[in-house]
Enzyme design. Sequence first.
Site, PDB file in Angstrom:
ATOM      1  N   LYS A 153     -52.176-101.659   8.840  1.00 43.90           N
ATOM      2  CA  LYS A 153     -51.027-100.773   8.724  1.00 43.90           C
ATOM      3  C   LYS A 153     -50.225-100.783  10.019  1.00 43.90           C
ATOM      4  O   LYS A 153     -50.654-100.246  11.036  1.00 43.90           O
ATOM      5  CB  LYS A 153     -51.444 -99.325   8.438  1.00 43.90           C
ATOM      6  N   GLY A 206     -53.120 -96.594  19.602  1.00 43.69           N
ATOM      7  CA  GLY A 206     -52.028 -95.624  19.580  1.00 43.69           C
ATOM      8  C   GLY A 206     -52.288 -94.519  20.570  1.00 43.69           C
ATOM      9  O   GLY A 206     -52.978 -94.725  21.576  1.00 43.69           O
ATOM     10  N   SER A 207     -51.769 -93.354  20.273  1.00 40.00           N
ATOM     11  CA  SER A 207     -51.859 -92.248  21.223  1.00 40.00           C
ATOM     12  C   SER A 207     -53.262 -91.654  21.241  1.00 40.00           C
ATOM     13  O   SER A 207     -53.999 -91.699  20.242  1.00 40.00           O
ATOM     14  CB  SER A 207     -50.842 -91.177  20.854  1.00 40.00           C
ATOM     15  N   THR A 208     -53.612 -91.058  22.347  1.00 37.74           N
ATOM     16  CA  THR A 208     -54.921 -90.428  22.490  1.00 37.74           C
ATOM     17  C   THR A 208     -55.061 -89.286  21.488  1.00 37.74           C
ATOM     18  O   THR A 208     -56.120 -89.107  20.881  1.00 37.74           O
ATOM     19  CB  THR A 208     -55.114 -89.938  23.939  1.00 37.74           C
ATOM     20  N   VAL A 210     -53.667 -88.864  18.407  1.00 39.83           N
ATOM     21  CA  VAL A 210     -53.966 -89.337  17.043  1.00 39.83           C
ATOM     22  C   VAL A 210     -55.349 -89.989  17.020  1.00 39.83           C
ATOM     23  O   VAL A 210     -56.122 -89.808  16.074  1.00 39.83           O
ATOM     24  CB  VAL A 210     -52.871 -90.306  16.524  1.00 39.83           C
ATOM     25  N   GLY A 211     -55.698 -90.695  18.095  1.00 37.00           N
ATOM     26  CA  GLY A 211     -57.010 -91.348  18.176  1.00 37.00           C
ATOM     27  C   GLY A 211     -58.156 -90.361  18.052  1.00 37.00           C
ATOM     28  O   GLY A 211     -59.180 -90.652  17.414  1.00 37.00           O
ATOM     29  N   GLU A 228     -58.059 -97.852  21.031  1.00 32.11           N
ATOM     30  CA  GLU A 228     -57.314 -98.300  22.216  1.00 32.11           C
ATOM     31  C   GLU A 228     -56.187 -97.292  22.391  1.00 32.11           C
ATOM     32  O   GLU A 228     -55.252 -97.262  21.594  1.00 32.11           O
ATOM     33  CB  GLU A 228     -56.734 -99.700  22.008  1.00 32.11           C
ATOM     34  N   CYS A 262     -49.161 -99.712  27.239  1.00 32.87           N
ATOM     35  CA  CYS A 262     -50.313 -98.866  27.555  1.00 32.87           C
ATOM     36  C   CYS A 262     -50.884 -99.208  28.924  1.00 32.87           C
ATOM     37  O   CYS A 262     -51.518 -98.376  29.544  1.00 32.87           O
ATOM     38  CB  CYS A 262     -51.372 -99.001  26.482  1.00 32.87           C
ATOM     39  N   GLU A 354     -48.410 -89.744  30.183  1.00 31.11           N
ATOM     40  CA  GLU A 354     -48.039 -91.114  29.830  1.00 31.11           C
ATOM     41  C   GLU A 354     -46.627 -91.060  29.252  1.00 31.11           C
ATOM     42  O   GLU A 354     -46.427 -90.769  28.077  1.00 31.11           O
ATOM     43  CB  GLU A 354     -48.998 -91.695  28.796  1.00 31.11           C
TER      44      GLU A 354
END
Length: 451
Positions: A153, A206-208, A210-211, A228, A262, A354
């Site tokens: 996706k 992606g972002s921390t 959402v991770g 990641e 990143c 970030e």
Amino acid sequence: MSYTLINPATGETMETIDHVTVDETDHAIERARVAQKEWASFTPAERGEALRRFARAVENDVETLAALEVRNSGHPISQARWEANHVRNVLDYYSAAPERMLGKQIPVAGGIDITFNDPLGVVGIITPWNFPMTIASWGFAPALAAGNAVVLKPAEWTPLTSIRLGELGVSAGLPDGLFQVLAGKGSVVGNRFITNETVRKVVFTGSTEVGKGIMRGAADQIKRVTLELGGKSANIVFADADVDKAAATAPYSVFENAGQDCCARSRILVQKSVLDRFMEQLEVSVSKLVVGDPTNEATEMGPLVHASHQAGVEKYLEHADVAFRGSAPSGPGNWFAPTVTMSRGVTDPCMTDEIFGPIVTVHAFDDEADAIEIANATEFGLSGSIWTRDIGRGIRVSRAVESGNLSVNSHSSVRYNTPFGGMKQSGLGRELGPDAPLHFTEEKNVFIPAD
Ligand code: NAP
Ligand code: MG
């Protein structure tokens, strides 16, 4: 549902991409499950050969892929070409893996003990918008090599190169349904990868924030994850370094891809005694950065990916001490001139957040211990650079900085043949390098008695 793409460099509306539904996602995952069985029945040499055909299809399509990334993401053409070639390299590298899944023979009493690296089945990959095709390949190439099927996706804003890679996989003759690209929203398609039990591993970049949600969701099924996530990496310049070279190269360590990287070294830590010299030289190198039309061969930095992202980056200037800025076009497009700010201290948002845009913050330090402490004063730990002519210091500091990918007197970080990933809240697990296919397998142990 659908999403209409906007060219970030011109603001022009482009094609509309249909989004898949939850039901269509389930259907694709079922097709992938069937395809994986067929793939697993191939001999290792046949799987390797199929991946090499995929690599050749990408190689023959480099110009098309690069042009799509320029239009969709605003990447400078020279960078986009590098990215497409990198995908080819990643596929070539992992095409050797099917014949090298060696397992182990372990000495035990009474018989033989051997291990197998069995594929997981279906792997779901969720990618961000900053490096759409390269990051996708870091997941799908080793996953396929290890015998899995993949559903991918891409981010809603930047699906075009991923969709193209899906077509190239089909044209290269991968089994029907083995590698499918599903355009859609994270909350719909991405979330279904988490909840559908047929998907045995999710690779998320992606972002921390959402991770963390992905990891929580995966816990329900003990689903494997690789994460990641974000970064706030330090570029540490000691007084004994080649300060001019450090200043000349620093813009390329943070402003590449307009800072939407990143691994961006968005904090420059400079030893006090050379701060003035470094800032003088940095101003020169930032002013030379070629910012503009991404279709131009000479362009080094393009626009930000989306107007809403640009607005988020601009907010940081409201409370920042700007030292100087480079240039950027005016007019349509999400332009933002490369910007250097002076740190207001370790709690300055430019030192902690970030930003994911072309803003870098310079912070002065006293000595080696001070530099290490400041470098580590972040929840992130993805990359970083250390500039010193003292080899012992280079060794000490690279061992002390809590970060997954460091370079001394250079800014290299991603090579397909070396491991990549973050410490602390920058991620979990590693991608790339020789071991990546193993991360898409379960190790099975079998004992066979000798009597
Ligand atoms: P993001 O908002 O976290 O989105 C990443 C992907 O996750 C997108 O495809 C998004 O889909 C999807 N997603 C969103 N919500 C989801 C949910 N609830 N369930 C499943 N999937 C979901 O990140 P981004 O804004 O695209 O990218 C920027 C971030 O990526 C930065 O923090 C950057 O550091 C990080 N990054 C890390 C690396 C690395 O290797 N460590 C590399 C590149 C980027 P949609 O947006 O399409 O809805
Ligand atoms: Mg996002």
